[in-house]
Write an enzyme that holds these catalytic residues in place. Structure first.
Site, PDB file in Angstrom:
ATOM      1  N   TYR A  37      -2.773  -1.315  10.363  1.00 24.19           N
ATOM      2  CA  TYR A  37      -2.668  -1.503   8.904  1.00 24.19           C
ATOM      3  C   TYR A  37      -1.312  -0.983   8.409  1.00 24.19           C
ATOM      4  CZ  TYR A  37      -4.071  -1.185   3.946  1.00 24.19           C
ATOM      5  OH  TYR A  37      -4.159  -1.320   2.583  1.00 24.19           O
ATOM      6  N   SER A  58       0.878  -1.182   0.000  1.00 25.05           N
ATOM      7  CA  SER A  58       0.000   0.000   0.000  1.00 25.05           C
ATOM      8  C   SER A  58       0.905   1.219   0.000  1.00 25.05           C
ATOM      9  CB  SER A  58      -0.856   0.000   1.280  1.00 25.05           C
ATOM     10  OG  SER A  58      -1.465   1.263   1.461  1.00 25.05           O
TER      11      SER A  58
HETATM   12  P1  NAD Z   1     -11.029  -6.237  -0.919  1.00 21.32           P
HETATM   13  O1  NAD Z   1     -11.615  -6.144   0.434  1.00 21.32           O
HETATM   14  O2  NAD Z   1     -11.928  -6.321  -2.092  1.00 21.32           O
HETATM   15  O3  NAD Z   1     -10.008  -7.459  -1.007  1.00 21.32           O
HETATM   16  C1  NAD Z   1      -9.407  -8.078   0.082  1.00 21.32           C
HETATM   17  C2  NAD Z   1      -9.594  -9.576  -0.084  1.00 21.32           C
HETATM   18  O4  NAD Z   1      -8.868 -10.275   0.935  1.00 21.32           O
HETATM   19  C3  NAD Z   1     -11.066  -9.986   0.043  1.00 21.32           C
HETATM   20  O5  NAD Z   1     -11.413 -10.821  -1.049  1.00 21.32           O
HETATM   21  C4  NAD Z   1     -11.094 -10.757   1.354  1.00 21.32           C
HETATM   22  O6  NAD Z   1     -12.077 -11.779   1.395  1.00 21.32           O
HETATM   23  C5  NAD Z   1      -9.685 -11.347   1.374  1.00 21.32           C
HETATM   24  N1  NAD Z   1      -9.288 -11.786   2.710  1.00 21.32           N
HETATM   25  C6  NAD Z   1      -9.436 -11.135   3.884  1.00 21.32           C
HETATM   26  N2  NAD Z   1      -8.998 -11.893   4.892  1.00 21.32           N
HETATM   27  C7  NAD Z   1      -8.569 -13.059   4.341  1.00 21.32           C
HETATM   28  C8  NAD Z   1      -8.023 -14.246   4.877  1.00 21.32           C
HETATM   29  N3  NAD Z   1      -7.816 -14.388   6.203  1.00 21.32           N
HETATM   30  N4  NAD Z   1      -7.703 -15.259   4.030  1.00 21.32           N
HETATM   31  C9  NAD Z   1      -7.909 -15.132   2.691  1.00 21.32           C
HETATM   32  N5  NAD Z   1      -8.437 -14.029   2.132  1.00 21.32           N
HETATM   33  C10 NAD Z   1      -8.759 -13.000   2.958  1.00 21.32           C
HETATM   34  O7  NAD Z   1     -10.079  -4.962  -1.047  1.00 21.32           O
HETATM   35  P2  NAD Z   1      -8.897  -4.660  -2.081  1.00 21.32           P
HETATM   36  O8  NAD Z   1      -8.804  -3.221  -2.182  1.00 21.32           O
HETATM   37  O9  NAD Z   1      -9.033  -5.440  -3.314  1.00 21.32           O
HETATM   38  O10 NAD Z   1      -7.614  -5.150  -1.251  1.00 21.32           O
HETATM   39  C11 NAD Z   1      -6.641  -6.030  -1.788  1.00 21.32           C
HETATM   40  C12 NAD Z   1      -5.272  -5.669  -1.218  1.00 21.32           C
HETATM   41  O11 NAD Z   1      -4.904  -4.385  -1.704  1.00 21.32           O
HETATM   42  C13 NAD Z   1      -5.232  -5.595   0.301  1.00 21.32           C
HETATM   43  O12 NAD Z   1      -4.019  -6.151   0.774  1.00 21.32           O
HETATM   44  C14 NAD Z   1      -5.249  -4.097   0.568  1.00 21.32           C
HETATM   45  O13 NAD Z   1      -4.624  -3.747   1.777  1.00 21.32           O
HETATM   46  C15 NAD Z   1      -4.455  -3.600  -0.626  1.00 21.32           C
HETATM   47  N6  NAD Z   1      -4.658  -2.185  -0.931  1.00 21.32           N
HETATM   48  C16 NAD Z   1      -5.872  -1.724  -1.369  1.00 21.32           C
HETATM   49  C17 NAD Z   1      -6.011  -0.368  -1.642  1.00 21.32           C
HETATM   50  C18 NAD Z   1      -7.305   0.222  -2.140  1.00 21.32           C
HETATM   51  O14 NAD Z   1      -7.404   1.455  -2.200  1.00 21.32           O
HETATM   52  N7  NAD Z   1      -8.297  -0.561  -2.516  1.00 21.32           N
HETATM   53  C19 NAD Z   1      -4.938   0.503  -1.456  1.00 21.32           C
HETATM   54  C20 NAD Z   1      -3.736  -0.007  -1.000  1.00 21.32           C
HETATM   55  C21 NAD Z   1      -3.591  -1.346  -0.744  1.00 21.32           C
END
Ligand code: NAD
Length: 256
Positions: free
Chosen positions: A157, A144
């Protein structure tokens, strides 16, 4: 097709960024294992629906990434059903908003358990297979912008993502002799379920967009483009780096 016949595991791939990467990888010819968490029938349904829609072979694989026994069973299943593992995308992640002074041990352990320990244990189990196979591989962590930038209210986080940055650099040094490259993708604000509260609040959304020089939220596909590059032969000489996919957000002085 830049990933033809490569086998890729993507964690947390039933929604958001992970789902976007899984779809793009399949379109690039990869055989994809779409991981979903076991406690969510909605995630299982989404993962199973997605793999049925892909042209290339793909499987949906259940595992809570914070549980070693489930992770090792998942890796064994990927190898048994898809033959090997070439690419591991450590994407599963959660965030819990709570002021530092109020954060509980349970909240801290849950966020660090999924984000940091989950990334450690999945990438370690995948790398052990890659080393056995003997012909290199790719580890990619989805960190991130908060691997570097503070985010008040989200100390657990930020701690998890900052630690992933350091883990990635260290693992890259240890695995270089095996021709396994190791990199981070650091997304900024991407339109996914994790940002639901901001996306559904017009004022918060406007404020967030005003912090992004390119003037829009990113999409899962924006992140997937960089993941395809890092997973492909084009990135054979790229390791120990963080790639920001943030529309320039990290250059701004304040955050939403
Ligand atoms: P999201 O919530 O759609 O995706 C997260 C996924 O992780 C979900 O499918 C959830 O079911 C899964 N998950 C959670 N706990 C789990 C576990 N114990 N075992 C297996 N799967 C699990 O959100 P996203 O934005 O797609 O996030 C994906 C990654 O990107 C994350 O690591 C998040 O921190 C990172 N991220 C997202 C953003 C953003 O703005 N969306 C920015 C920076 C980083």
């Amino acid at each position: 097709m830049r990933l033809k016949n490569k086998v890729a595991l993507i964690t947390g791939a039933s929604s958001g960024i992970g789902a976007g990467i899984a779809e793009r990888f399949s379109n690039e010819g990869a055989l994809v294992a779409v991981n979903y968490r076991p406690d969510s029938p909605r995630d299982r349904d989404a993962a199973e629906l997605a793999v049925k829609s892909y042209k290339a072979s793909a499987i949906a694989v259940e595992a809570d990434v914070s549980k070693r026994d489930q992770v090792e069973a998942m890796i064994a299943r990927v190898v048994k059903e898809l033959g090997r593992i070439d690419i591991c995308i450590n994407n599963a992640g959660i965030e819990i908003k709570h002021d530092f002074l109020e954060t509980t041990d349970a909240e801290w352990n849950r966020v660090l358990g999924v984000n940091l320990y989950g990334s450690f244990v999945v990438s370690q189990a995948a790398a052990r297979e890659m080393v056995k196979q003997g012909d290199g591989g790719r580890l990619i962590y989805i960190s991130s912008v908060h691997e570097d930038i503070p985010f008040p209210g989200f100390t657990s986080y930020c701690a998890s993502k900052g630690a992933i940055r350091m883990m990635m650099r260290n693992v890259a040094m240890e695995l270089a002799t095996h021709r396994i490259t190791v990199n981070n993708i650091a997304p900024g604000a991407i339109a996914t379920p994790i940002n639901k509260s901001v996306l559904e609040n017009p004022t918060a959304f406007r404020n967030a967009v005003s912090e992004i020089p390119l003037g829009r939220f990113g999409t899962p596909d924006d992140v997937a483009s960089v993941a395809v590059f890092l997973a492909s032969d084009d990135a054979a000489y790229v390791t120990a780096s963080t790639y920001y996919v943030d529309g320039g957000m990290t250059q701004q002085v304040t955050l939403y």
